[in-house]
Enzyme design. Sequence first.
Site, short mmCIF file in Angstrom:
data_model
loop_
_atom_site.label_atom_id
_atom_site.label_comp_id
_atom_site.label_asym_id
_atom_site.label_seq_id
_atom_site.Cartn_x
_atom_site.Cartn_y
_atom_site.Cartn_z
N TYR A 186 0.77 -1.40 0.11
CA TYR A 186 -0.01 0.01 0.07
C TYR A 186 1.02 1.42 -0.05
CZ TYR A 186 -3.66 3.14 1.55
OH TYR A 186 -4.68 4.16 1.46
N PRO B 237 0.66 -0.04 21.63
CA PRO B 237 0.87 0.24 23.13
C PRO B 237 -0.38 1.31 23.42
CG PRO B 237 2.38 1.41 21.94
CD PRO B 237 1.83 0.63 21.04
N GLN C 209 3.12 7.55 15.30
CA GLN C 209 2.54 9.01 15.30
C GLN C 209 2.23 9.58 13.93
OE1 GLN C 209 5.21 11.39 17.10
NE2 GLN C 209 6.84 11.31 15.64
N PRO D 202 2.43 2.68 12.13
CA PRO D 202 3.10 3.94 12.70
C PRO D 202 3.04 4.54 13.97
CG PRO D 202 2.16 4.14 10.52
CD PRO D 202 1.71 2.81 10.86
N ARG E 285 -10.94 -0.69 10.28
CA ARG E 285 -10.25 0.69 10.49
C ARG E 285 -10.70 0.97 12.04
NH1 ARG E 285 -10.28 4.06 5.02
NH2 ARG E 285 -11.95 2.60 4.41
N VAL E 286 -9.96 1.93 12.66
CA VAL E 286 -9.89 1.84 13.93
C VAL E 286 -11.41 2.67 14.40
CG1 VAL E 286 -8.79 4.22 14.39
CG2 VAL E 286 -8.89 2.44 16.43
N1 LIG Z 1 -10.26 6.83 4.36
C1 LIG Z 1 -8.97 6.97 4.56
O1 LIG Z 1 -8.49 7.36 5.80
C2 LIG Z 1 -8.00 7.33 3.50
C3 LIG Z 1 -6.54 7.57 3.93
C4 LIG Z 1 -5.47 7.74 3.05
C5 LIG Z 1 -5.97 7.48 1.60
N2 LIG Z 1 -7.07 7.11 1.26
C6 LIG Z 1 -7.49 6.79 -0.11
O2 LIG Z 1 -8.53 7.10 -0.50
C7 LIG Z 1 -9.00 6.28 -1.40
C8 LIG Z 1 -10.44 6.08 -1.00
O3 LIG Z 1 -10.52 5.25 0.14
P1 LIG Z 1 -11.85 4.78 1.01
O4 LIG Z 1 -11.54 5.14 2.35
O5 LIG Z 1 -13.11 5.15 0.56
O6 LIG Z 1 -11.72 3.30 0.64
P2 LIG Z 1 -12.73 2.20 0.19
O7 LIG Z 1 -12.05 1.01 0.45
O8 LIG Z 1 -14.06 2.48 0.93
O9 LIG Z 1 -12.93 2.60 -1.29
C9 LIG Z 1 -11.88 2.17 -2.27
C10 LIG Z 1 -12.64 1.85 -3.47
O10 LIG Z 1 -11.89 1.28 -4.61
C11 LIG Z 1 -12.69 0.08 -4.99
N3 LIG Z 1 -11.39 -0.64 -5.66
C12 LIG Z 1 -10.32 -1.21 -5.07
N4 LIG Z 1 -9.56 -1.80 -5.77
C13 LIG Z 1 -10.19 -1.75 -7.19
C14 LIG Z 1 -9.73 -1.87 -8.52
N5 LIG Z 1 -8.47 -2.65 -8.84
N6 LIG Z 1 -10.65 -1.51 -9.36
C15 LIG Z 1 -11.61 -0.75 -9.32
N7 LIG Z 1 -11.98 -0.47 -7.97
C16 LIG Z 1 -11.13 -0.88 -7.09
C17 LIG Z 1 -13.14 -0.73 -4.00
O11 LIG Z 1 -14.07 -1.44 -4.45
C18 LIG Z 1 -14.03 0.59 -3.09
O12 LIG Z 1 -15.19 0.91 -3.73
C19 LIG Z 1 -8.23 5.22 -1.69
O13 LIG Z 1 -7.32 5.57 -2.57
C20 LIG Z 1 -7.21 5.31 -0.48
O14 LIG Z 1 -6.06 4.86 -0.60
C21 LIG Z 1 -8.06 6.87 2.29
O1 LIG Z 2 -4.38 7.85 6.78
C1 LIG Z 2 -4.01 7.38 6.09
O2 LIG Z 2 -2.78 7.69 5.50
C2 LIG Z 2 -4.00 5.61 6.14
O3 LIG Z 2 -4.57 5.28 7.53
C3 LIG Z 2 -5.20 4.22 7.75
O4 LIG Z 2 -4.21 3.31 8.14
P1 LIG Z 2 -3.94 3.34 9.62
O5 LIG Z 2 -3.81 4.38 10.30
O6 LIG Z 2 -3.00 2.17 9.97
O7 LIG Z 2 -5.72 3.00 10.16
P2 LIG Z 2 -6.20 2.13 11.24
O8 LIG Z 2 -6.32 0.69 10.86
O9 LIG Z 2 -7.69 2.58 11.38
O10 LIG Z 2 -5.25 2.15 12.61
C4 LIG Z 2 -5.19 3.31 13.00
C5 LIG Z 2 -4.64 2.87 14.63
O11 LIG Z 2 -5.76 2.32 15.31
C6 LIG Z 2 -5.13 1.28 15.86
N1 LIG Z 2 -6.35 0.10 15.95
C7 LIG Z 2 -6.84 -0.22 14.94
C8 LIG Z 2 -8.01 -1.04 14.88
C9 LIG Z 2 -8.48 -1.35 16.41
O12 LIG Z 2 -9.60 -2.27 16.44
N2 LIG Z 2 -7.49 -1.14 17.21
C10 LIG Z 2 -6.74 -0.13 17.31
O13 LIG Z 2 -6.13 0.14 18.35
C11 LIG Z 2 -4.02 0.66 15.11
O14 LIG Z 2 -3.10 -0.15 15.65
C12 LIG Z 2 -3.49 1.89 14.42
O15 LIG Z 2 -2.35 2.55 15.38
C13 LIG Z 2 -6.09 3.93 6.35
O16 LIG Z 2 -6.76 2.76 6.59
C14 LIG Z 2 -5.00 3.86 5.17
O17 LIG Z 2 -5.98 3.56 3.97
C15 LIG Z 2 -4.78 5.48 4.97
O18 LIG Z 2 -3.97 5.55 3.88
#
Ligand SMILES: NC(=O)c1ccc[n+]([C@@H]2O[C@H](COP(=O)([O-])OP(=O)(O)OC[C@H]3O[C@@H](n4cnc5c(N)ncnc54)[C@H](O)[C@@H]3O)[C@@H](O)[C@H]2O)c1
Ligand SMILES: O=C(O)[C@H]1O[C@H](OP(=O)(O)OP(=O)(O)OC[C@H]2O[C@@H](n3ccc(=O)[nH]c3=O)[C@H](O)[C@@H]2O)[C@H](O)[C@@H](O)[C@@H]1O
Length: 345
Positions: free
Chosen positions: A176, A237, A305, A303, A217-218
Amino acid sequence: MATDSPNGEQQTTSKPPPLPSPLRFSKFFQANMRILVTGGAGFIGSHLVDKLMQNEKNEVTVVDNFFTGSKDNLRKWIDHPRFELIRHDVTQPLFVEVDQIYHLACPASPIFYKYNPVKTIKTNVIGTLNMLGLAKRVGARILLTSTSEVYGDPLIHPQPETYLGNVNPIGVRSCYDEGKRVAETLMFDYHRQHGIEIRIARIFNTYGPRMNIDDGRVVSNFIAQALRGEPLTVQKPGSQTRSFCYVTDMVDGLLRLMEGRSTGPINIGNPGEFTMLELAETVKELINPKVQINMVDNTPDDPRQRKPDIAKAKELLGWEPQVTLRNGLPLMEEDFRSRLGISKA
Ligand SMILES: NC(=O)c1ccc[n+]([C@@H]2O[C@H](COP(=O)([O-])OP(=O)(O)OC[C@H]3O[C@@H](n4cnc5c(N)ncnc54)[C@H](O)[C@@H]3O)[C@@H](O)[C@H]2O)c1
Ligand SMILES: O=C(O)[C@H]1O[C@H](OP(=O)(O)OP(=O)(O)OC[C@H]2O[C@@H](n3ccc(=O)[nH]c3=O)[C@H](O)[C@@H]2O)[C@H](O)[C@@H](O)[C@@H]1O
């Protein structure tokens, strides 16, 4: 297009976009903006589609393979004359005629992107290459939703866009975060070599209604657990931090970036920073004070922080988030209650 200068150095020139269809010059042509949203059936994508569809000048096409997204997120637009939904995987070439591309397609929850890592990296690399090829063919502007994960486990805090990151290239998250880093590289190479108009958003953790209930996700985990009366699973932690942005703020930032003049990359996120223990305490207080908090094992390379420096977004886009975590969580609770069928006591 690359050319050689007299002194032998390589230079890049902008290639003009191809001519639009002759229909564009017809007297009766409606000058609509044709917008493609890849991943538009997902969480952020479907909120973006809602906003784009509010503008009657927009025609929106969504392509999605429904890996983590669902038609249900778009149900109010199915059959709308300005809306089209195509089941398509972005790792395959796509031939459509559009003016703008919001390229979101990629699973975002760590559980889902680690499920099939080879597919995740193909989606990020081949998928982005295909969308850039499309942008080049039709002269469209393209916006990539990159991620704060390009900073890896950051050694600088908060993270400005100039920070180059601390990323493990061979870890379980690399499909990713390294995938997104290559996607950013491709965006800039197409920009420099072919004159493609690009925009890159580095999105920080975003939450809100329509996240999958078992997304992993959290925020979605804690809200679903609190509503079901199950212990909140804080991964050790618990002192690791994240900054959470409400989805309507995120969509506003993405629209401003697309319409603005800056290529980015630009951080879009809410600088309010919380430890995971603080988040659990807040969810407990707001949603279910009786629920327990359990410490559980973490996953590799988590990560420690993360907090965006949003000076660039403020200056170049006039953007900053409006919704605090305490105001956003109840909006998400409402959506989760209705989907889980758990009414407020
Ligand atoms: N939500 C966040 O916190 C977060 C943080 C950082 C970046 N992003 C980025 O934002 C975008 C959207 O995230 P989201 O939270 O809506 O995720 P999500 O998983 O809800 O949405 C992703 C969408 O992409 C589609 N998809 C996945 N692989 C595909 C493929 N090969 N071809 C066509 N469609 C495909 C999935 O079916 C889904 O509808 C992503 O690119 C993600 O990396 C999200
Ligand atoms: O914002 C971003 O750039 C990225 O953040 C997330 O990744 P992450 O921060 O690891 O998201 P979570 O899975 O929600 O985890 C956040 C924190 O919560 C913790 N966590 C997760 C799930 C849980 O049940 N309990 C818990 O303490 C994890 O250890 C982590 O430290 C997103 O899922 C990524 O797609 C995105 O690109």
